[in-house]
Design an enzyme around this catalytic site. Sequence first.
Site, PDB file in Angstrom:
ATOM      1  N   PHE A  19      26.545  75.800  65.346  1.00 14.84           N
ATOM      2  CA  PHE A  19      25.631  75.439  66.435  1.00 14.84           C
ATOM      3  C   PHE A  19      25.728  73.946  66.744  1.00 14.84           C
ATOM      4  O   PHE A  19      26.506  73.208  66.132  1.00 14.84           O
ATOM      5  CB  PHE A  19      24.194  75.792  66.049  1.00 14.84           C
ATOM      6  CG  PHE A  19      23.745  75.143  64.765  1.00 14.84           C
ATOM      7  CD1 PHE A  19      23.146  73.900  64.771  1.00 14.84           C
ATOM      8  CD2 PHE A  19      23.958  75.768  63.546  1.00 14.84           C
ATOM      9  CE1 PHE A  19      22.749  73.288  63.579  1.00 14.84           C
ATOM     10  CE2 PHE A  19      23.566  75.169  62.346  1.00 14.84           C
ATOM     11  CZ  PHE A  19      22.972  73.916  62.372  1.00 14.84           C
ATOM     12  N   GLY A  20      24.930  73.480  67.693  1.00 19.01           N
ATOM     13  CA  GLY A  20      24.855  72.056  68.005  1.00 19.01           C
ATOM     14  C   GLY A  20      26.169  71.480  68.504  1.00 19.01           C
ATOM     15  O   GLY A  20      26.830  72.046  69.376  1.00 19.01           O
ATOM     16  N   LYS A  76      32.194  75.337  56.087  1.00 21.67           N
ATOM     17  CA  LYS A  76      31.438  74.193  56.612  1.00 21.67           C
ATOM     18  C   LYS A  76      30.517  73.613  55.533  1.00 21.67           C
ATOM     19  O   LYS A  76      30.478  72.392  55.324  1.00 21.67           O
ATOM     20  CB  LYS A  76      30.628  74.614  57.838  1.00 21.67           C
ATOM     21  CG  LYS A  76      29.797  73.486  58.426  1.00 21.67           C
ATOM     22  CD  LYS A  76      28.908  73.974  59.571  1.00 21.67           C
ATOM     23  CE  LYS A  76      27.924  72.891  59.994  1.00 21.67           C
ATOM     24  NZ  LYS A  76      26.970  73.340  61.010  1.00 21.67           N
ATOM     25  N   THR A 120      10.005  72.986  58.379  1.00 24.36           N
ATOM     26  CA  THR A 120      10.880  73.446  59.445  1.00 24.36           C
ATOM     27  C   THR A 120      10.358  74.778  59.964  1.00 24.36           C
ATOM     28  O   THR A 120       9.570  75.455  59.292  1.00 24.36           O
ATOM     29  CB  THR A 120      12.324  73.625  58.920  1.00 24.36           C
ATOM     30  OG1 THR A 120      13.172  74.094  59.979  1.00 24.36           O
ATOM     31  CG2 THR A 120      12.367  74.645  57.782  1.00 24.36           C
ATOM     32  N   ASP A 128      16.358  65.233  58.304  1.00 21.62           N
ATOM     33  CA  ASP A 128      16.707  64.801  59.655  1.00 21.62           C
ATOM     34  C   ASP A 128      18.202  64.572  59.680  1.00 21.62           C
ATOM     35  O   ASP A 128      18.761  63.975  58.746  1.00 21.62           O
ATOM     36  CB  ASP A 128      15.945  63.537  60.056  1.00 21.62           C
ATOM     37  CG  ASP A 128      15.992  63.310  61.570  1.00 21.62           C
ATOM     38  OD1 ASP A 128      15.977  64.308  62.323  1.00 21.62           O
ATOM     39  OD2 ASP A 128      16.038  62.142  62.004  1.00 21.62           O
ATOM     40  N   SER A 129      18.824  65.074  60.717  1.00 27.47           N
ATOM     41  CA  SER A 129      20.279  65.002  60.831  1.00 27.47           C
ATOM     42  C   SER A 129      20.667  64.567  62.228  1.00 27.47           C
ATOM     43  O   SER A 129      19.892  64.701  63.178  1.00 27.47           O
ATOM     44  CB  SER A 129      20.915  66.374  60.551  1.00 27.47           C
ATOM     45  OG  SER A 129      20.563  66.862  59.290  1.00 27.47           O
ATOM     46  N   ASP A 137      28.839  71.259  66.833  1.00 31.90           N
ATOM     47  CA  ASP A 137      29.926  71.780  65.998  1.00 31.90           C
ATOM     48  C   ASP A 137      31.219  72.073  66.761  1.00 31.90           C
ATOM     49  O   ASP A 137      32.309  71.827  66.237  1.00 31.90           O
ATOM     50  CB  ASP A 137      29.473  73.037  65.253  1.00 31.90           C
ATOM     51  CG  ASP A 137      28.496  72.722  64.128  1.00 31.90           C
ATOM     52  OD1 ASP A 137      28.179  71.529  63.927  1.00 31.90           O
ATOM     53  OD2 ASP A 137      28.034  73.664  63.454  1.00 31.90           O
ATOM     54  N   ASN A 152      12.740  76.932  60.838  1.00 29.90           N
ATOM     55  CA  ASN A 152      13.973  77.694  60.651  1.00 29.90           C
ATOM     56  C   ASN A 152      13.944  78.385  59.288  1.00 29.90           C
ATOM     57  O   ASN A 152      14.182  77.755  58.258  1.00 29.90           O
ATOM     58  CB  ASN A 152      15.172  76.753  60.766  1.00 29.90           C
ATOM     59  CG  ASN A 152      16.495  77.488  60.758  1.00 29.90           C
ATOM     60  OD1 ASN A 152      16.615  78.565  60.187  1.00 29.90           O
ATOM     61  ND2 ASN A 152      17.489  76.904  61.387  1.00 29.90           N
TER      62      ASN A 152
END
Length: 207
Positions: free
Chosen positions: A157-158, A180, A8, A72-73, A160, A10
């Site tokens: 993020f995303g 979370k 990643t 992967d999500s 959410d 990140n």
Amino acid sequence: MDTLLFATNNRNKAKEVEEALRKINFPIHVITNHDLNDPPHVLETGTTFLANAKLKAHKMAKFSNLPTLADDSGLSVDKLNGAPGVYSARYGGEAHNDALNNAKLLAELGGVPKEKRQATFHTTMVVSWPGKFDDDLVAEGEIRGEILTYPRGDGNFGYDPLFFVPDKGKTFAEMTVDEKNAISHRGQALRKLLAELPSWWKKMENE
């Protein structure tokens, strides 16, 4: 081996994993693609979360010659036949543009009543050992929820702000990071992975 590559860019993801490993007394150093010299770009051409996670883990393990974690999500909405699914990060047409992704999701669900807006967040994590790709360690997690008609909360993020968890009465974006992580798809997958990683690691080293 005392280093794990997290495939990643990140660094916060890597830090999270390293801290979790320290808590279970398995202090492996975690690095990311940023720590490699000219790492390859891996195209996520798989049709499932597992396929994409394996693609990244295998390619980066071969490149780095290090044990490699990849994940992967995505979000799968029942009414949209599982979309956006593996295309979650680029659903709006531009990779990782949260505003475009959320706008498209709301548009696709326009007019759909609350009781038909169920969705699942899913994560698959894979750890691969160089040259031993038949023995991947795999962990998965998922959580059910609903897609709201408007965003709520400004955290995380995303998707959410749109993903509402009925049991908690909040969206992911209204939760603290700890709240979370305690219930999320990613938190579940990571806990399952860490429960097996030390014994799997030692087995790979001794084979």
